[in-house]
Design a protein around this motif. Structure first.
Motif, mmCIF file in Angstrom:
data_model
loop_
_atom_site.group_PDB
_atom_site.id
_atom_site.type_symbol
_atom_site.label_atom_id
_atom_site.label_comp_id
_atom_site.label_asym_id
_atom_site.label_seq_id
_atom_site.Cartn_x
_atom_site.Cartn_y
_atom_site.Cartn_z
ATOM 1 N N ILE A 174 0.851 -1.197 0.000
ATOM 2 C CA ILE A 174 0.000 0.000 0.000
ATOM 3 C C ILE A 174 0.886 1.245 0.000
ATOM 4 C CG2 ILE A 174 -1.734 1.337 1.246
ATOM 5 C CD1 ILE A 174 -2.705 -1.250 2.512
ATOM 6 N N ILE A 175 0.562 2.187 -0.870
ATOM 7 C CA ILE A 175 1.264 3.460 -0.905
ATOM 8 C C ILE A 175 0.412 4.488 -0.163
ATOM 9 C CG2 ILE A 175 2.225 5.282 -2.354
ATOM 10 C CD1 ILE A 175 2.603 3.175 -4.542
ATOM 11 N N TRP A 176 0.992 5.054 0.883
ATOM 12 C CA TRP A 176 0.300 6.039 1.711
ATOM 13 C C TRP A 176 0.859 7.417 1.432
ATOM 14 C CZ3 TRP A 176 -3.766 4.372 4.598
ATOM 15 C CH2 TRP A 176 -3.852 2.994 4.850
ATOM 16 N N SER A 177 0.109 8.441 1.769
ATOM 17 C CA SER A 177 0.597 9.811 1.606
ATOM 18 C C SER A 177 0.330 10.612 2.866
ATOM 19 C CB SER A 177 -0.067 10.488 0.401
ATOM 20 O OG SER A 177 -1.456 10.649 0.622
ATOM 21 N N LEU A 178 1.172 11.610 3.094
ATOM 22 C CA LEU A 178 1.057 12.505 4.246
ATOM 23 C C LEU A 178 0.834 13.935 3.756
ATOM 24 C CD1 LEU A 178 3.776 11.549 6.899
ATOM 25 C CD2 LEU A 178 1.377 12.010 7.367
ATOM 26 N N ALA A 179 -0.078 14.635 4.422
ATOM 27 C CA ALA A 179 -0.304 16.051 4.152
ATOM 28 C C ALA A 179 -0.523 16.755 5.478
ATOM 29 C CB ALA A 179 -1.509 16.234 3.236
ATOM 30 N N ASP A 180 -0.206 18.044 5.553
ATOM 31 C CA ASP A 180 -0.309 18.732 6.829
ATOM 32 C C ASP A 180 -0.392 20.238 6.646
ATOM 33 O OD1 ASP A 180 2.456 19.893 6.723
ATOM 34 O OD2 ASP A 180 3.053 17.805 6.857
ATOM 35 N N PHE A 181 -0.843 20.903 7.689
ATOM 36 C CA PHE A 181 -0.721 22.356 7.778
ATOM 37 C C PHE A 181 -0.705 22.746 9.251
ATOM 38 C CE2 PHE A 181 -5.363 21.701 7.268
ATOM 39 C CZ PHE A 181 -5.864 22.360 8.384
ATOM 40 N N LEU A 182 -0.148 23.939 9.516
ATOM 41 C CA LEU A 182 0.022 24.409 10.888
ATOM 42 C C LEU A 182 -0.244 25.902 10.930
ATOM 43 C CD1 LEU A 182 1.022 23.274 13.690
ATOM 44 C CD2 LEU A 182 3.273 24.189 13.084
ATOM 45 N N ALA A 183 -0.861 26.355 12.017
ATOM 46 C CA ALA A 183 -1.123 27.778 12.189
ATOM 47 C C ALA A 183 0.180 28.566 12.114
ATOM 48 C CB ALA A 183 -1.805 28.024 13.538
ATOM 49 N N PRO A 184 0.190 29.694 11.407
ATOM 50 C CA PRO A 184 1.412 30.494 11.284
ATOM 51 C C PRO A 184 2.015 30.899 12.628
ATOM 52 C CG PRO A 184 -0.205 31.226 9.684
ATOM 53 C CD PRO A 184 -0.905 30.240 10.578
ATOM 54 N N SER A 185 1.178 31.037 13.652
ATOM 55 C CA SER A 185 1.683 31.388 14.984
ATOM 56 C C SER A 185 2.639 30.338 15.536
ATOM 57 C CB SER A 185 0.516 31.569 15.956
ATOM 58 O OG SER A 185 -0.290 30.391 16.001
ATOM 59 N N HIS A 186 2.599 29.138 14.963
ATOM 60 C CA HIS A 186 3.437 28.047 15.458
ATOM 61 C C HIS A 186 4.479 27.598 14.428
ATOM 62 C CE1 HIS A 186 0.158 28.063 18.315
ATOM 63 N NE2 HIS A 186 0.837 27.254 19.108
ATOM 64 N N HIS A 187 4.643 28.354 13.353
ATOM 65 C CA HIS A 187 5.666 28.034 12.355
ATOM 66 C C HIS A 187 7.065 28.262 12.916
ATOM 67 C CE1 HIS A 187 2.936 28.631 8.545
ATOM 68 N NE2 HIS A 187 2.552 27.634 9.307
ATOM 69 N N GLY A 188 8.026 27.545 12.363
ATOM 70 C CA GLY A 188 9.428 27.785 12.677
ATOM 71 C C GLY A 188 9.893 27.288 14.026
ATOM 72 N N LYS A 189 9.105 26.439 14.665
ATOM 73 C CA LYS A 189 9.457 25.948 15.994
ATOM 74 C C LYS A 189 9.809 24.457 16.020
ATOM 75 C CE LYS A 189 6.470 29.387 18.215
ATOM 76 N NZ LYS A 189 5.339 29.625 19.144
ATOM 77 N N GLY A 190 9.730 23.812 14.855
ATOM 78 C CA GLY A 190 10.026 22.385 14.795
ATOM 79 C C GLY A 190 8.851 21.498 15.153
ATOM 80 N N ILE A 191 7.674 22.086 15.321
ATOM 81 C CA ILE A 191 6.501 21.306 15.727
ATOM 82 C C ILE A 191 6.087 20.318 14.646
ATOM 83 C CG2 ILE A 191 4.031 21.452 16.258
ATOM 84 C CD1 ILE A 191 4.627 24.102 17.689
ATOM 85 N N MET A 192 6.007 20.775 13.399
ATOM 86 C CA MET A 192 5.539 19.880 12.347
ATOM 87 C C MET A 192 6.529 18.752 12.073
ATOM 88 S SD MET A 192 2.944 19.119 10.652
ATOM 89 C CE MET A 192 1.859 20.545 10.486
#
Length: 267
Positions: A174-192
């Motif tokens: 099975i080929i799976w895929s990942l997609a995501d988004f994060l609130a800009p207030s939390h960008h650049g912190k390594g959370i994603m």
């Protein structure tokens, strides 16, 4: 870490490792659709997020969020029922040996991931550490591949999707895929980066037996590609002027980069 079980709310969840243990990934909540839809509208109407996405409506209304949350609650219902039963059986039979109600990794093989909502914990129970209050800050989605490397609307894409969807849960092909988004207030912190790592290692590998995983990013979305590269994804082909963009996002087509997972990294 592994799946944790909030004994008060009966909700299973994943917790990110240090330094972001205040971030958890939960299923959608039937009793929080209003809160979820409002948060989604705020995040997905921000151009810093919206212009990096292809298929979400833009502008994004609260009713769009309500429909999305309800659809996810319905989709996740069976998986969550089975997972809760497994977790409760472990607790009742005292198989749990460590604090935190961690689940075993040798249970049922699941055909999907019920953990999609990235939340920041604002308040926790002093005794158990389980969250009491949190806010939605993003989304991460593990699903069977949509095969975006084939032309949209083509029989080639449709056939690849049919063949992939026919494989039984746990099949290594099975080929799976990942997609995501994060609130800009939390960008650049390594959370994603840690959210992707957590989904792969705490759920996809042990509970879905995932061995093949892809993602796609617009060519100008270096941040997203770096997140996946930090999780053992390699940059594949770049498809020029490939993905149709809605008129509300400027129209035309954008180039996309295929990211392919190189496999588990135990380092």
């Amino acid at each position: 870490m592994t799946v944790q079980h909030n004994s008060r709310t009966k909700e299973p969840y994943l917790r990110l490792p240090e330094p972001h243990t205040n971030i958890i990934i939960t299923p959608h909540r039937q009793n929080s659709i209003d809160e979820t839809s409002s948060a989604l509208a705020n995040i997905l109407n921000d151009p810093r997020v919206a212009l990096r996405l292809q298929r979400t409506p833009y502008p994004y209304s609260k009713s769009d969020g309500e429909e999305w949350a309800k659809a996810n609650c319905k989709e996740q219902e069976a998986m969550l029922s089975n997972l809760r039963k497994e977790l409760e059986e472990q607790t009742n039979t005292k198989l749990k040996k460590h604090a935190g109600n961690n689940s075993r990794q040798d249970g049922q093989v699941f055909d999907g991931c019920p953990f999609t909502c990235i939340r920041e914990v604002l308040k926790s129970e002093p005794e158990t550490g389980h969250p009491i209050e949190d806010i939605l800050i993003g989304d991460i989605r593990l699903a069977r591949s949509s095969f975006d490397e084939f032309p949209e609307g083509s029989e080639e894409r449709a056939q690849a999707q049919r063949q992939n969807d026919e494989l039984l849960a746990g099949d290594k092909n099975i080929i799976w895929s990942l997609a995501d988004f994060l609130a800009p207030s939390h960008h650049g912190k390594g959370i994603m980066t840690l959210a992707v790592k957590t989904i792969i290692h705490d759920w996809a590998i042990p509970r879905m037996k995932v061995q093949r995983l892809k993602s796609w990013a617009f060519e100008d979305n270096e941040g997203s590609m770096r997140v996946f590269e930090k999780n053992s994804f390699l940059r594949g082909c770049t498809l020029k002027d490939w993905a149709p963009v809605s008129e509300s996002r400027g129209g035309g087509k954008k180039s996309i980069v295929l990211m392919e997972w190189a496999g588990a990294d135990d380092s």
